[in-house]
Motif scaffolding. Structure first.
Motif, mmCIF file in Angstrom:
data_model
loop_
_atom_site.group_PDB
_atom_site.id
_atom_site.type_symbol
_atom_site.label_atom_id
_atom_site.label_comp_id
_atom_site.label_asym_id
_atom_site.label_seq_id
_atom_site.Cartn_x
_atom_site.Cartn_y
_atom_site.Cartn_z
ATOM 1 N N UNK A 39 0.764 -0.987 0.047
ATOM 2 C CA UNK A 39 -0.140 0.068 0.061
ATOM 3 C C UNK A 39 0.834 1.095 -0.130
ATOM 4 N N UNK A 40 0.390 2.287 -0.486
ATOM 5 C CA UNK A 40 1.175 3.625 -0.338
ATOM 6 C C UNK A 40 1.252 4.112 0.922
ATOM 7 N N UNK A 41 0.166 4.028 1.873
ATOM 8 C CA UNK A 41 0.332 4.492 3.214
ATOM 9 C C UNK A 41 -0.273 3.549 4.013
ATOM 10 N N UNK B 28 4.203 2.450 2.115
ATOM 11 C CA UNK B 28 5.432 3.341 1.508
ATOM 12 C C UNK B 28 6.168 2.700 0.713
ATOM 13 N N UNK B 29 7.315 3.407 0.081
ATOM 14 C CA UNK B 29 8.350 2.847 -1.067
ATOM 15 C C UNK B 29 9.566 3.217 -0.421
ATOM 16 N N UNK B 30 9.810 2.867 0.900
ATOM 17 C CA UNK B 30 11.177 2.964 1.582
ATOM 18 C C UNK B 30 12.141 1.842 1.374
ATOM 19 N N UNK B 31 12.900 1.600 2.614
ATOM 20 C CA UNK B 31 13.962 0.730 2.510
ATOM 21 C C UNK B 31 13.432 -0.703 2.517
ATOM 22 N N UNK C 181 1.829 5.734 -6.077
ATOM 23 C CA UNK C 181 3.286 5.411 -5.820
ATOM 24 C C UNK C 181 3.729 4.123 -5.937
ATOM 25 N N UNK C 182 2.719 3.327 -4.879
ATOM 26 C CA UNK C 182 3.286 1.959 -4.749
ATOM 27 C C UNK C 182 2.950 1.083 -6.098
ATOM 28 N N UNK C 183 2.068 1.498 -6.973
ATOM 29 C CA UNK C 183 1.744 0.926 -8.250
ATOM 30 C C UNK C 183 3.132 1.289 -9.022
#
Length: 275
Positions: free
Chosen positions: A42-44, A154-157, A187-189
């Motif tokens: 998910x993005x958040x 999110x899209x982090x580490x 963003x996740x997509x």
């Protein structure tokens, strides 16, 4: 490599081994077997990603698949509680043994390694990412048909680590009807597409609540946007989960395996894509 190599590939026309792209995929424990791996992203936070992951695993196990969940949300693990798992993971000289739910789902989570599940994990990103890799390399996963990875938002580490070091067969994206969430989910997509990982489908959580008197579906968080999102990214498989107090009660009480099979039909579509 040429003896006159300057180590500046941008100005060199030689086709040497230094140009070869090295795979970052980590090997499984030699005693493990995992056939398919699906990440739930998910993005958040707060959209019900872990709930969706748990429901998918329960549906897969119910359909006769040997199922596992890797809880990659190291600082906010919730999977063991949903399944009523309280025992600690054990190890041997060969590796770490996952805990097993009542229906047989194999689970590895930070919360089955801690002495007290309420203890905070106050770690920096590199240590968290390394732990996720160890869940893949050091755990003995036995005859798993499908593994679901519950990703942190999110899209982090950690998402980057999973995308790069674990051979994913695809991702499932979780969203809710709010426009803001839909924007963030993109963003996740986009990350999945950048990493060349197939997007298998979208689940819209909290899509509606059903009136207990008349059965009418009420869009308490606004009109659904999952159809438009799926059309924009050409992702046909999607599902809409209701706001259901009984489902929340089952998760809070560690009885998720006894909940209704909300995602069975959706899972069938996903499994067909993986064949």
């Amino acid at each position: 490599m040429s003896s006159n190599c300057s180590h500046d590939c941008s100005s060199c026309g030689e086709n040497c081994t230094s140009r070869e792209k090295k795979s970052l995929i980590k090997p499984l424990n030699e005693l493990s077997e995992v056939k398919k791996v699906i990440a739930v992203v998910s993005g958040k936070g707060g959209v019900g990603k872990s709930m969706t992951c748990a429901l998918l695993a329960a549906a897969a196990q119910n359909k006769g698949k040997v199922t596992a969940i890797m809880d990659a949300d190291i600082t906010g693990p919730s999977i063991p509680r949903m399944f009523g798992v309280t025992e600690r993971a054990k190890g041997s000289e060969n590796g770490i043994l996952p805990v097993i739910t009542e229906s047989g789902i194999q689970i590895m989570s930070m919360n089955v390694l801690l002495e007290n599940e309420a203890d905070p994990v106050v770690w920096r990103g590199s240590l968290i990412s390394g732990t996720v890799q160890q869940f893949w390399t050091d755990v003995i996963w036995t005859g798993v048909d499908v593994m679901f990875i519950d990703m942190p938002p999110g899209t982090g580490d950690v998402p980057l680590t999973v995308f790069q070091s674990i051979p994913l067969d695809g991702v499932i994206v979780v969203t809710t009807p709010q426009d803001l969430v839909g924007m963030i989910v993109q963003k996740a997509v986009n990350m999945a597409q950048m990493m060349n990982v197939p997007i298998l489908g979208i689940v819209e959580n909290m899509s509606y609540i059903k009136c207990p008197d008349c059965g009418r579906k009420i869009s308490v968080f606004g009109e659904s946007g999952v159809d438009a999102l799926a059309m924009e990214y050409s992702i046909p498989a999607m599902a809409k989960l209701p706001v259901d107090p009984e489902l929340t009660k089952a998760a809070d009480g560690g009885k998720l395996e006894e909940a209704q099979n909300y995602l069975g039909d959706f899972l069938d579509k996903i499994i067909k894509k993986l064949k």
